[in-house]
Enzyme design. Structure first.
Site, mmCIF file in Angstrom:
data_model
loop_
_atom_site.group_PDB
_atom_site.id
_atom_site.type_symbol
_atom_site.label_atom_id
_atom_site.label_comp_id
_atom_site.label_asym_id
_atom_site.label_seq_id
_atom_site.Cartn_x
_atom_site.Cartn_y
_atom_site.Cartn_z
ATOM 1 N N GLU A 266 4.320 14.238 -15.569
ATOM 2 C CA GLU A 266 2.966 14.021 -16.069
ATOM 3 C C GLU A 266 2.484 12.615 -15.717
ATOM 4 O O GLU A 266 3.111 11.624 -16.074
ATOM 5 C CB GLU A 266 2.940 14.208 -17.587
ATOM 6 C CG GLU A 266 1.557 14.024 -18.180
ATOM 7 C CD GLU A 266 1.585 13.879 -19.699
ATOM 8 O OE1 GLU A 266 2.495 14.445 -20.333
ATOM 9 O OE2 GLU A 266 0.700 13.186 -20.229
ATOM 10 N N ARG B 59 5.147 7.030 -13.049
ATOM 11 C CA ARG B 59 5.576 8.314 -12.491
ATOM 12 C C ARG B 59 4.910 8.597 -11.151
ATOM 13 O O ARG B 59 5.471 9.349 -10.336
ATOM 14 C CB ARG B 59 5.302 9.436 -13.487
ATOM 15 C CG ARG B 59 6.142 9.260 -14.746
ATOM 16 C CD ARG B 59 5.864 10.327 -15.754
ATOM 17 N NE ARG B 59 6.465 10.001 -17.043
ATOM 18 C CZ ARG B 59 5.965 10.371 -18.215
ATOM 19 N NH1 ARG B 59 4.841 11.074 -18.253
ATOM 20 N NH2 ARG B 59 6.576 10.060 -19.320
ATOM 21 N N ARG C 115 10.256 6.975 -18.688
ATOM 22 C CA ARG C 115 9.802 6.670 -20.045
ATOM 23 C C ARG C 115 10.052 5.194 -20.304
ATOM 24 O O ARG C 115 11.180 4.789 -20.493
ATOM 25 C CB ARG C 115 10.547 7.539 -21.056
ATOM 26 C CG ARG C 115 9.881 7.610 -22.403
ATOM 27 C CD ARG C 115 10.535 8.640 -23.286
ATOM 28 N NE ARG C 115 10.293 9.999 -22.825
ATOM 29 C CZ ARG C 115 9.176 10.692 -23.056
ATOM 30 N NH1 ARG C 115 8.214 10.148 -23.755
ATOM 31 N NH2 ARG C 115 9.031 11.903 -22.597
ATOM 32 N N SER D 213 -3.396 12.555 -18.518
ATOM 33 C CA SER D 213 -3.749 13.481 -19.570
ATOM 34 C C SER D 213 -5.229 13.227 -19.814
ATOM 35 O O SER D 213 -5.612 12.115 -20.135
ATOM 36 C CB SER D 213 -2.908 13.119 -20.795
ATOM 37 O OG SER D 213 -2.883 14.177 -21.695
#
Length: 424
Positions: free
Chosen positions: A347, A387, A275, A350
């Site tokens: 994730e 990520r 994050r 999206s």
RNA sequence: GGAGAUGUGGCAGAGUGGUCUAUUGCGUCUGAUUCGAAAUCAGAAGUCCGUGCAAGCGGUCCGGGGGUUCGACUCCCUCCAUCUCCGCCA
């Protein structure tokens, strides 16, 4: 934004959709404001009509050389009346709009019902489960290889602002270039390099504002916002336009740095790359004929998957449930890669179909068979780097302690096949 | 940052307080003519809101916002964008 007509013609549809999402909105208040607004609009239009007739008479009298003074006196009060009604109308309209901007999109019928991420549905899984001994945590591994410097990043900006160093920086650049090149050479996207500062209207257009103001970095002095995703500038590029139907679908791929304050979500899951306040992402943005947006949606997911497949990462595709979807999405897929040291799914993309939710806010239309209508907008990460990097670092460790560079990235790394640990 | 100019329909380009319901040209669409096309002729066409079963009717829109006025494309203020010149600068 939803079609304003729905609030007076079929508020039940809104109510049902919002219930599926678990969203709490005072619809009755909105319906009442709308009724009141229309009432005033009617009298307002009548008053204006009267004024138009009166001024026309005055004009005619003046032309004919008659004295119009008494007619002017009589009309004077009409102007004040109109002004008063207009103020009431504007006030109601603003109140309605302010509320309407806070109403999320309605989920598509095919979206599974659910409340939290636990209710998302796994649609497919690609690749094999990681075999072999448990690899090193990506942070430890990166430190050994000297690829990233979190401490110095924190010194100059704060936590969540890593510095990419040496081959780490080059690897980041390789990922970005690989993603972009795939999109523009194989997937038919046009590359865009947009501004990373945008105005408030753009942020409203894609739905970040007014609801999520606290997540944005702002440049107060200039009234600008740092983009949290390229979706914002690239979608709003066409705001206020009527797009040529023959040109649809328009498909853009854009790399930008993304800035997110991540207010309120600071806590766990914050170690390393998971994050960040600043990160790199290539975004796919599409403007579609409304009748074809769901086919386009599936294609976008496929493009993002293609990248992960070439990178050789074990991933899965989730269909988000009604309760877990983002504010503007009518339907959304998430792509998650497996990080074998953390033993978690992360994730990395999206992919959403917003239908006409954003197009209404940003006023992006097209003309199909002579009729103006809002386009459908879609977007998806393709991909966000941090990520992906985590999964790569944890999945591609060699027995000698090096990092094996996936083949698709080697051309961007000067042909380098492996990053070896620094000599002690 | 300083000085000046400009912003009108898909495009070009008139319009400086009252039939502007925005002149005109190009482009677009429909029809006539033609075997078909070009050319020519005739006609149509915009946005958004409200109202009505509908035909329709009313309102709105000349970069955005505000003001003056009975009435604003036209006058005033402000913001934005573009252009020219000057200054600064990667």
């Amino acid at each position: 934004m939803l079609d304003p007509r729905l609030y007076r013609e079929d508020v039940d549809t809104i109510r049902k959709g919002l219930d599926r999402r678990g969203a709490k909105i005072d619809l009755d208040a909105m319906v009442n404001i709308d009724i009141e607004k229309r009432k005033i609009n009617l009298t307002l239009d009548q008053l204006k009509s009267e004024r138009n007739i009166a001024t026309e008479q005055i004009a005619r009298m003046k032309r004919d050389g008659q004295d119009a003074q008494s007619a002017i006196e009589k009309t004077r009060s009409l102007g004040d009346e109109i002004k008063a009604q207009q103020e009431k109308f504007d006030e109601l309209e603003k109140r309605f709009r302010d509320l309407a901007l806070l109403v999320p999109n309605l989920p598509h019928a095919s979206v599974p019902d659910g409340k939290t991420s636990a209710d998302n549905v796994v649609r497919r899984v690609w690749g094999d489960k990681f075999a072999g001994p448990k690899p090193k945590h990506h942070l430890d591994f990166s430190r050994e290889l000297g690829l990233h410097d979190f401490e110095r990043g924190a010194k100059i900006a704060g936590s969540g602002f890593p510095i990419y160093v040496g081959l780490g920086a080059r690897l980041e650049r390789a990922l970005i270039n690989f993603f972009l090149d795939e999109h523009i050479t194989h997937n038919g996207f046009t590359e865009i390099q947009p501004p990373v500062l945008v105005n408030q209207a753009a942020m409203i257009g894609t739905g970040q504002l007014p609801k999520f103001a606290e997540d944005m970095y702002t440049i107060g002095e200039d009234g600008l916002y740092l983009v949290p995703t390229a979706e914002v500038p690239v979608t709003n590029m066409h705001s206020g336009e009527v797009l040529d139907a023959a040109a649809l679908p328009i498909a853009y791929a854009a790399y930008t740095t993304c800035f997110r304050r991540e207010a309120g979500s600071w806590g766990k899951e914050t170690r390393g790359f998971q994050r960040l306040h600043q990160f790199d992402k290539v975004e796919m943005v599409m403007f579609s004929d409304p009748a074809k947006s769901y086919q386009a949606h599936e294609k976008l997911v496929g493009y993002a998957e293609g990248l992960l497949q070439k990178l050789g990462l074990h991933y899965r595709v989730l269909e988000l449930c009604t309760g877990d979807m983002g504010f503007g999405a009518a339907k959304c897929y998430d792509l998650e890669v497996f990080a074998p040291a953390e033993e978690r799914w992360l994730e990395v993309s999206s992919v959403s179909n917003f239908e006409d939710f954003q197009a209404r806010r940003a006023n992006i239309r097209t003309k199909i068979e002579g009729k103006a209508q809002f386009v459908h907008t879609l977007n998806g990460s393709g991909l966000a780097t941090p990520r992906v990097l985590v999964a790569l670092l944890e999945s591609n460790q060699t027995p000698e302690g090096g990092f094996r560079i996936p083949e698709c990235l080697r051309p961007y790394m000067g042909g380098l096949e492996e990053i070896r640990p620094k000599k002690k």
